[in-house]
Design an enzyme around this catalytic site. Structure first.
Site, PDB file in Angstrom:
ATOM      1  N   ASP A 181       5.953  -5.967  -8.296  1.00 21.74           N
ATOM      2  CA  ASP A 181       4.785  -5.306  -7.372  1.00 21.74           C
ATOM      3  C   ASP A 181       4.638  -6.498  -6.184  1.00 21.74           C
ATOM      4  O   ASP A 181       4.343  -7.683  -6.541  1.00 21.74           O
ATOM      5  CB  ASP A 181       3.483  -5.320  -7.953  1.00 21.74           C
ATOM      6  CG  ASP A 181       2.438  -4.910  -7.025  1.00 21.74           C
ATOM      7  OD1 ASP A 181       2.375  -3.789  -6.611  1.00 21.74           O
ATOM      8  OD2 ASP A 181       1.531  -5.708  -6.823  1.00 21.74           O
ATOM      9  N   GLU A 265       8.493  -0.769  -5.154  1.00 26.17           N
ATOM     10  CA  GLU A 265       7.679   0.213  -4.600  1.00 26.17           C
ATOM     11  C   GLU A 265       8.314   0.803  -3.174  1.00 26.17           C
ATOM     12  O   GLU A 265       8.892  -0.305  -2.652  1.00 26.17           O
ATOM     13  CB  GLU A 265       6.214  -0.034  -4.417  1.00 26.17           C
ATOM     14  CG  GLU A 265       5.281  -0.398  -5.413  1.00 26.17           C
ATOM     15  CD  GLU A 265       4.047  -1.015  -5.100  1.00 26.17           C
ATOM     16  OE1 GLU A 265       2.999  -0.361  -5.486  1.00 26.17           O
ATOM     17  OE2 GLU A 265       3.843  -1.986  -4.567  1.00 26.17           O
ATOM     18  N   ASP A 344      -1.893  -7.017 -10.091  1.00 31.17           N
ATOM     19  CA  ASP A 344      -0.593  -6.915 -10.091  1.00 31.17           C
ATOM     20  C   ASP A 344       0.189  -6.661 -11.126  1.00 31.17           C
ATOM     21  O   ASP A 344       1.415  -5.889 -10.960  1.00 31.17           O
ATOM     22  CB  ASP A 344      -0.278  -8.096  -9.000  1.00 31.17           C
ATOM     23  CG  ASP A 344      -0.899  -8.385  -7.662  1.00 31.17           C
ATOM     24  OD1 ASP A 344      -1.480  -7.225  -7.138  1.00 31.17           O
ATOM     25  OD2 ASP A 344      -1.145  -9.351  -7.411  1.00 31.17           O
TER      26      ASP A 344
END
Length: 385
Positions: A181, A265, A344
């Site tokens: 992340d 991501e 996170d």
């Protein structure tokens, strides 16, 4: 001279485009009727180079293939403006380059034996000493050479070819997977809970950059003092960029040494760079890091997967329920299942969970299971023999 030729060829294409893009049945009543001529393309503009050397004899000092590469650059730039790239995405209108904006020229072909020790023989320039970044491996052939002017000197980029090197095929362990992340408080957090701190190279150098920028603004435009101050500022910016790039490469190496599959991501970095967090986003260099990570994974036969970033922070990684939280809330507490962990860390686990359903991973698991079944069947036969 290359910059002037680039601008001339680009202007020639723009002139044709502006004068001939209107169809005959949509021509305005009052208009300028240009002389009809064919669309200048790569080959027609290459044919003008011999005439250029006759009208401008000083262009004979430039290697012919270097001049032809300028024509190719104009073609690529203009095609991206009109047609778009391989994904159909069009770029903006090409701009004419100032003298200090045209920094690279390329030799598309290099002769055998052009490299001797620490000297390279560049056509029309002669033998030039090179400080090697790393030695050139034996058996590799130099295909192209590009010379780039940067803030602290000239750099030579070589592309090498060795036909004996086999193509690297992905062969990874689908169970050694990690999700990351990306963040601004920390550079990234892995699904195992490991945190990599963000170095913030630009923010640490801001004090020095502020001094150098003031020095530039106080110098008279066009003076030698201003030119000297601009060079100092450019060297400082390059120092910051080199530190960031070194951090990206070392972090990517560390990550790929621990995991065979890395999921991240699919971020809209360009959009985030237009927000109030622009300085922090660009200082972190997410796009550069993910590009380096992907390239190094391909070279090592590993895999990098981009998954949807929708609600990775809001969803609970344990039960999947949505737990809304604002940006300042840095801890995830799920009221449904009682899961409690860092925000996170929770997002990184969600990224890993989404990547586990990737079709490439499923195919690799099936292949691994088939190999295990085959070995379990053949081993007893070998023992009997």
């Amino acid at each position: 001279m290359l910059c002037a030729q680039y601008n001339y060829l680009l202007a020639d294409r723009f002139n044709w485009y502006e004068q001939n893009r209107s169809p005959v049945n949509a021509c305005p009543l009052v208009c300028y009727l240009p002389e009809l001529r064919n669309n200048p393309d790569y080959y027609s503009q290459k044919k003008t180079l011999p005439h250029l050397k006759k009208t401008h004899p000083w262009y004979s000092e430039i290697h012919s293939q270097v001049l032809q590469d300028v024509v190719k650059r104009v073609k690529v730039t203009f095609d991206r403006f009109l047609l778009g790239d391989s994904n159909g995405k069009r770029s903006g209108r090409p701009r004419f380059k100032a003298r200090n904006r045209y920094r690279t020229f390329t030799y598309p072909q290099m002769k055998d034996g052009c490299w001797r020790g620490n000297l390279i023989n560049l056509p029309k320039l002669g033998k030039i000493k090179v400080v090697l970044h790393r030695p050139i491996p034996d058996g590799f052939k130099i295909k192209t050479a590009s010379v780039t002017k940067k803030a602290d000197g000239y750099y030579l980029t070589l592309s090498l070819e060795d036909k004996t090197v086999p193509e690297i095929k992905p062969d990874f362990n689908p169970d050694k997977i990690a999700g990351i992340d990306m963040g601004l408080k920390e550079f990234f957090t892995t699904s195992a809970g490991v945190v990599v701190n963000i170095p913030q190279h630009y923010r640490k150098a801001q004090k020095r950059l502020r001094v150098l920028q003031k020095r530039v603004s106080r110098r008279k435009k066009g003076s030698n003092g201003r030119l000297k101050a601009v060079k100092q500022l450019g060297r400082q910016h390059k120092k910051v960029a080199d530190k960031r790039k070194d951090f990206h490469f070392k972090t990517a190496n560390w990550l790929l040494s621990k995991y065979d599959v890395v999921a991240h991501e699919d971020l809209n970095v360009k959009g985030l760079a237009r927000t109030q967090l622009a300085k922090s986003v660009l200082d972190a260099g997410w796009s550069s890091f993910l590009s380096i990570l992907t390239n190094k994974a391909e070279n090592a036969g590993l895999l990098v997967i981009a998954v949807s970033a929708h609600n990775t922070t809001q969803d609970c990684s344990n039960c999947g329920e949505k737990v809304p939280k604002k940006l300042f809330m840095r801890w995830h507490n799920c009221p449904y299942c009682g899961c409690s962990l860092d925000r996170d860390h929770n997002a990184a686990i969600n990224v890993r969970n989404r990547a586990e359903g990737h079709p490439v991973l499923k195919a690799q698991r099936l292949l691994s299971n088939s190999r295990i079944g085959c070995e379990a069947y053949t081993i007893p036969v070998l023992r009997l023999v």
